[in-house]
Write a protein that holds these residues in place. Structure first.
Motif, PDB file in Angstrom:
ATOM      1  N   ARG A   1      39.369  29.205  11.445  1.00  0.00           N
ATOM      2  CA  ARG A   1      38.985  30.404  10.692  1.00  0.00           C
ATOM      3  C   ARG A   1      37.544  30.290  10.199  1.00  0.00           C
ATOM      4  O   ARG A   1      36.940  29.225  10.230  1.00  0.00           O
ATOM      5  N   HIS A   2      37.003  31.405   9.726  1.00  0.00           N
ATOM      6  CA  HIS A   2      35.719  31.359   9.027  1.00  0.00           C
ATOM      7  C   HIS A   2      35.978  30.873   7.613  1.00  0.00           C
ATOM      8  O   HIS A   2      36.867  31.389   6.931  1.00  0.00           O
ATOM      9  N   VAL A   3      35.205  29.899   7.192  1.00  0.00           N
ATOM     10  CA  VAL A   3      35.406  29.330   5.856  1.00  0.00           C
ATOM     11  C   VAL A   3      34.050  29.072   5.207  1.00  0.00           C
ATOM     12  O   VAL A   3      33.108  28.622   5.866  1.00  0.00           O
ATOM     13  N   ALA A   4      33.951  29.358   3.921  1.00  0.00           N
ATOM     14  CA  ALA A   4      32.789  28.946   3.136  1.00  0.00           C
ATOM     15  C   ALA A   4      33.299  28.138   1.962  1.00  0.00           C
ATOM     16  O   ALA A   4      34.305  28.495   1.344  1.00  0.00           O
ATOM     17  N   GLN A   5      32.625  27.060   1.682  1.00  0.00           N
ATOM     18  CA  GLN A   5      33.097  26.148   0.636  1.00  0.00           C
ATOM     19  C   GLN A   5      31.925  25.840  -0.276  1.00  0.00           C
ATOM     20  O   GLN A   5      30.857  25.463   0.188  1.00  0.00           O
TER      21      GLN A   5
ATOM     22  N   ALA B   1      31.220  25.554  14.166  1.00  0.00           N
ATOM     23  CA  ALA B   1      31.648  24.223  13.719  1.00  0.00           C
ATOM     24  C   ALA B   1      32.207  23.422  14.888  1.00  0.00           C
ATOM     25  O   ALA B   1      32.185  22.208  14.887  1.00  0.00           O
ATOM     26  N   ARG B   2      32.702  24.129  15.890  1.00  0.00           N
ATOM     27  CA  ARG B   2      33.224  23.427  17.066  1.00  0.00           C
ATOM     28  C   ARG B   2      32.155  23.302  18.159  1.00  0.00           C
ATOM     29  O   ARG B   2      32.387  22.716  19.189  1.00  0.00           O
TER      30      ARG B   2
ATOM     31  N   GLY C   1      38.866  25.689   8.610  1.00  0.00           N
ATOM     32  CA  GLY C   1      37.692  26.031   9.418  1.00  0.00           C
ATOM     33  C   GLY C   1      37.644  25.309  10.746  1.00  0.00           C
ATOM     34  O   GLY C   1      37.475  25.933  11.800  1.00  0.00           O
ATOM     35  N   ILE C   2      37.794  23.981  10.707  1.00  0.00           N
ATOM     36  CA  ILE C   2      37.668  23.224  11.952  1.00  0.00           C
ATOM     37  C   ILE C   2      39.004  23.187  12.689  1.00  0.00           C
ATOM     38  O   ILE C   2      39.068  23.451  13.876  1.00  0.00           O
TER      39      ILE C   2
ATOM     40  N   GLN D   1      29.161  24.646   2.231  1.00  0.00           N
ATOM     41  CA  GLN D   1      29.393  24.406   3.657  1.00  0.00           C
ATOM     42  C   GLN D   1      29.975  25.674   4.269  1.00  0.00           C
ATOM     43  O   GLN D   1      30.804  26.312   3.626  1.00  0.00           O
ATOM     44  N   SER D   2      29.566  25.985   5.481  1.00  0.00           N
ATOM     45  CA  SER D   2      30.199  27.104   6.170  1.00  0.00           C
ATOM     46  C   SER D   2      30.774  26.607   7.479  1.00  0.00           C
ATOM     47  O   SER D   2      30.143  25.814   8.173  1.00  0.00           O
ATOM     48  N   TYR D   3      31.977  27.055   7.771  1.00  0.00           N
ATOM     49  CA  TYR D   3      32.612  26.699   9.036  1.00  0.00           C
ATOM     50  C   TYR D   3      32.942  27.983   9.766  1.00  0.00           C
ATOM     51  O   TYR D   3      33.362  28.959   9.165  1.00  0.00           O
ATOM     52  N   GLY D   4      32.749  27.940  11.050  1.00  0.00           N
ATOM     53  CA  GLY D   4      33.096  29.091  11.859  1.00  0.00           C
ATOM     54  C   GLY D   4      33.131  28.628  13.288  1.00  0.00           C
ATOM     55  O   GLY D   4      33.220  27.425  13.539  1.00  0.00           O
ATOM     56  N   PRO D   5      33.026  29.557  14.216  1.00  0.00           N
ATOM     57  CA  PRO D   5      33.050  29.152  15.625  1.00  0.00           C
ATOM     58  C   PRO D   5      32.024  28.053  15.914  1.00  0.00           C
ATOM     59  O   PRO D   5      32.270  27.145  16.690  1.00  0.00           O
TER      60      PRO D   5
END
Lengths: 198, 198
Positions: free
Chosen positions: B35-39, A47-48, B30-31, A41-45
């Motif tokens: 921040r930028h996150v990779a999981q 994700a919102r 991340g949310i 999974q990747s989260y970043g800007p």
């Protein structure tokens, strides 16, 4: 990278259960079917911004780079994710959309199944749409067996919801099979009238 | 790769809830913390050998390579995973072990907290040991706030288990704080008697 590397991207909005679906898919292929699997999974800007995605890479060899590069199968559960990730799909890749929400589809060859509507009608709960698409996915993804998928689903869902999830999975498998049959019929018909150029 | 890239690896056995913990940690950073996150989870032959691991990479910049390379923080929930992954830890990295199960610890500087015992004694359920270690982790990981962690935990756990998980998280935070205080005291004492050479 092994030549049989197969990349699946699940995309949609935050509340559609994509992370759980990706974990289940990875466990089906990795634990139950014994393949090498990386799940990310990747989260970043973004994700919102209402778009969520999870990648599952399946290979018979060890996986060096665990993120999708050129996607073999894209599941798009909403319009925005279909728009955003279609360009990541290989030319001969498979696009599968939740036609409950995705109406503008960039290719004629897409698999269109109303996962959320099926979840509501067959299982009574829209939140199992993710399990419905996992069922359909087993019909189109060459690397995951139905048996492994069922074991992985039942290993991850909350206790007491096994029957609900089994129904959802079965409904997805059947929808996948129906779509395949229709495709074949359509192809035959088009071919008869001279429309099929494949 | 951004210079503030921070790599966390959660490891243990299959039934210890590490995937869920990694997803929660990633969503916290991340949310909720933006921040930028990779999981990433990886499955292979080792998935059937009793060792499970999930990586979480946190950065203020986009993450190119989503797997851990040199780990900043390793959480080991059983002896086998501690043995297997200790070599991936940076020389100045943080090792945190569940001392309920890990007795042979390769460094004196390890954070030793009996997560599973705390889960049983403070929350009444050993299966929330993963939430206990997430609580402790917020005390030692500079990149995740307690507030974000609580929001992420409550966003992922099954309905009806919120209080249980809130207690487990709080028990973990307190255990982390206690360990910090003891470290400081021990350091002071050692320094008084001339043992501290840092």
């Amino acid at each position: 990278m092994g030549s049989d590397r197969y990349e699946i991207r699940l995309s949609g909005s935050g509340g559609q259960g994509l992370v759980l679906a990706a974990v289940i898919l990875a466990e089906a292929a990795g634990i139950h079917d014994g393949r090498h699997v990386a799940q990310t999974q990747s989260y970043g800007p973004e994700a919102r911004g209402g778009v969520s995605r999870s990648d599952v890479i399946i290979s018979s060899e060890e996986i060096d780079y665990p993120k999708a590069i050129r996607v073999d199968m894209l599941v798009a559960m909403n319009q925005q994710s279909c728009n955003e990730y279609f360009s990541a799909l290989k030319p001969d890749g498979v696009l599968m959309v939740d036609s409950t929400f995705v109406s503008e589809i960039p290719t004629e060859k897409a698999i269109r199944i109303p996962f959320t509507r099926i979840a509501r009608e067959k299982a009574g709960k829209t939140f199992v749409a993710n399990i419905v698409f996992l069922g359909a996915l087993t019909e189109f993804c060459p690397l995951v067996s139905r048996k492994a998928m069922e074991a992985a689903v039942l290993g991850r869902v909350p206790k007491g919801t096994e029957d609900l999830n089994r129904s959802a999975l079965q409904a997805g498998i059947e929808a996948g099979q129906r779509f395949k049959e229709e495709m074949t019929t359509r192809k035959a018909t088009r071919s008869e009238v001279g429309l099929d150029e494949d």
